[in-house]
Every structure is written in structure tokens, then in C-alpha cells.
Design a protein around this motif. Structure first.
Motif, PDB file in Angstrom:
ATOM      1  N   TYR A  73       0.687  -1.298  -0.086  1.00 30.09           N
ATOM      2  CA  TYR A  73       0.004   0.063   0.139  1.00 30.09           C
ATOM      3  C   TYR A  73       0.747   1.322   0.039  1.00 30.09           C
ATOM      4  CZ  TYR A  73      -3.716  -3.262   1.052  1.00 30.09           C
ATOM      5  OH  TYR A  73      -4.569  -4.146   0.835  1.00 30.09           O
ATOM      6  N   SER A  84       2.349  -4.337  -6.888  1.00 31.85           N
ATOM      7  CA  SER A  84       1.422  -3.672  -6.019  1.00 31.85           C
ATOM      8  C   SER A  84       0.128  -4.183  -6.522  1.00 31.85           C
ATOM      9  CB  SER A  84       1.606  -2.445  -5.467  1.00 31.85           C
ATOM     10  OG  SER A  84       0.385  -2.063  -4.741  1.00 31.85           O
ATOM     11  N   THR A  87      -2.490  -1.064  -5.709  1.00 33.46           N
ATOM     12  CA  THR A  87      -1.972   0.185  -6.411  1.00 33.46           C
ATOM     13  C   THR A  87      -2.341   0.215  -7.840  1.00 33.46           C
ATOM     14  OG1 THR A  87      -0.277   0.381  -4.637  1.00 33.46           O
ATOM     15  CG2 THR A  87      -0.115   1.742  -6.409  1.00 33.46           C
ATOM     16  N   ILE A 120      -3.421   6.145  -3.434  1.00 38.13           N
ATOM     17  CA  ILE A 120      -3.028   5.361  -2.257  1.00 38.13           C
ATOM     18  C   ILE A 120      -4.179   5.286  -1.320  1.00 38.13           C
ATOM     19  CG2 ILE A 120      -1.537   5.105  -0.159  1.00 38.13           C
ATOM     20  CD1 ILE A 120      -0.274   4.395  -2.910  1.00 38.13           C
ATOM     21  N   ALA A 123      -6.229   2.467  -2.792  1.00 38.97           N
ATOM     22  CA  ALA A 123      -5.665   1.158  -2.722  1.00 38.97           C
ATOM     23  C   ALA A 123      -5.705   0.645  -1.322  1.00 38.97           C
ATOM     24  CB  ALA A 123      -4.015   1.504  -3.152  1.00 38.97           C
ATOM     25  N   ARG A 124      -5.686   1.671  -0.423  1.00 38.40           N
ATOM     26  CA  ARG A 124      -5.888   1.063   0.979  1.00 38.40           C
ATOM     27  C   ARG A 124      -7.281   0.593   1.165  1.00 38.40           C
ATOM     28  NH1 ARG A 124      -2.744   5.958   3.104  1.00 38.40           N
ATOM     29  NH2 ARG A 124      -0.644   5.005   3.446  1.00 38.40           N
TER      30      ARG A 124
END
Length: 186
Positions: A73, A84, A87, A120, A123-124
Motif C-alpha cells: 500500500y 502492487s 495500487t 494510495i 488502494a488502501r
């Protein structure tokens, strides 16, 4: 020309040489095409409405682009970014792209992936879960996500045989576009 054909053959077997380094294209593109392959790119208008995304992945995907990545992350370099899955999915869903150009922009400081960036933050919201059911049912790469929106609605997306996989290979035009993208700065 011969140079282009030689590089196209390298792409076909899963390796691309850029700036003197080999990148495991087959593995990196698992993450890079995840958001587009799952249709998240077509939901760009709703990206800011996402409350959470539950992503069921296979163990073979997890090994390459999943939970083993300590910087899942918060990628710090191009390799961590390429591998990732959350991401890459967020980049796609936000319409920022997730190919080589996007990765170079990150490395050149043109793409903000700081802790408070929109990429981000999204993404989290993506939680990966290894699914033994997907492992048992499918010998090839598949993915399944459930997008949960802030209004309480949700949407299930299942992707089997994504573009670029052995069972749904790139067209000549898609190979050429990939080659052009990779050679733009060389």
C-alpha cells in the motif's frame, strides 16, 4: 524491421528489456492489467464513491503481486509499484493508467503516490484475500472483486482470461502499442 521483431519475440515469451534491465513482464502485467481487466477502469466516475473493495485472488497471483509485498500500500520504487495489485487497481480505477508510462511518471516524480494521494487512499480500501475456491476451480489466472460503494450498493466483477493471457493473447495491434510504449524513451 528486425529490431522490432526481435523485441516483439521477447514480449511474446514474457520478457521485455528496457534500459539494460529485464523485467518479468508476464508477472508484472498481472498487476498492471488487473484494474482494466476487472473493468474498474470503466467505473472511473464512481471511484470516489468506493467504500471498500474485496478482491479474491488465487494463491499463484498472491505469490507475485499480493500480500507478500511488504510495501503493498505504499510502493517506493518501480518494482514495488509494478507488483502492487491494490495500487495498480487504484491507478486504473482513477483513470491514471497502469503501464510503463505511468510507472516512469512515478519514478520521475510526476505521479504522486504519497500516503495521502488519491491513488494510495483508494488502494488502501482494497483488501486482498487468497481464495482456495478460485484455486480449485480455475487452473489459469482469474480474479473476482466486489466493489462496495458508500451508498450501500455493491457490484461483483469476475474476470477470466484477461487480455494478454495465454488463452486471450494480445492482438498484433496491442503488441505494437506495448512495444511503442516501452520504446518511447529508448
Amino acid at each position: 524491421d528486425q529490431a522490432s521483431q526481435g523485441l516483439m519475440q521477447k514480449i511474446d515469451v514474457g520478457h521485455v528489456q528496457t534500459r539494460g534491465r529485464f523485467v518479468e513482464e508476464k508477472e508484472a502485467r498481472l498487476a498492471a492489467r488487473a484494474g482494466d481487466g476487472l473493468g474498474l477502469g470503466s467505473r472511473r466516475g464512481r471511484a470516489f464513491e468506493v467504500a471498500s473493495i474485496d478482491a479474491n485472488i488465487q494463491s499463484m497471483t498472491d505469490t507475485v503481486v499480493g500480500t507478500s509485498n511488504a510495501n503493498l500500500y505504499q510502493p517506493r520504487n518501480i518494482e514495488e509499484l509494478q507488483y502492487s495489485l491494490p495500487t495498480q487497481m487504484a491507478l486504473s480505477a482513477l483513470g491514471k493508467g497502469n503501464g510503463y508510462r505511468t510507472h516512469r511518471d512515478f519514478m520521475d516524480g510526476k505521479l504522486d503516490l504519497g500516503p495521502d494521494s488519491e491513488v494510495i487512499r483508494l488502494a488502501r480500501k482494497i483488501k486482498l484475500r487468497v481464495s482456495p475456491e478460485l484455486d480449485r476451480q480455475y487452473p489459469h489466472f482469474v480474479a473476482e472483486v466486489t466493489v462496495n460503494y458508500a451508498d450501500g450498493s455493491s457490484e461483483r466483477i469476475f474476470q477470466e482470461r484477461s487480455t494478454g493471457s495465454p488463452t486471450r493473447p494480445f492482438t498484433d495491434e496491442q503488441h505494437r502499442a506495448k512495444l511503442d510504449e516501452l520504446l518511447r524513451e529508448v
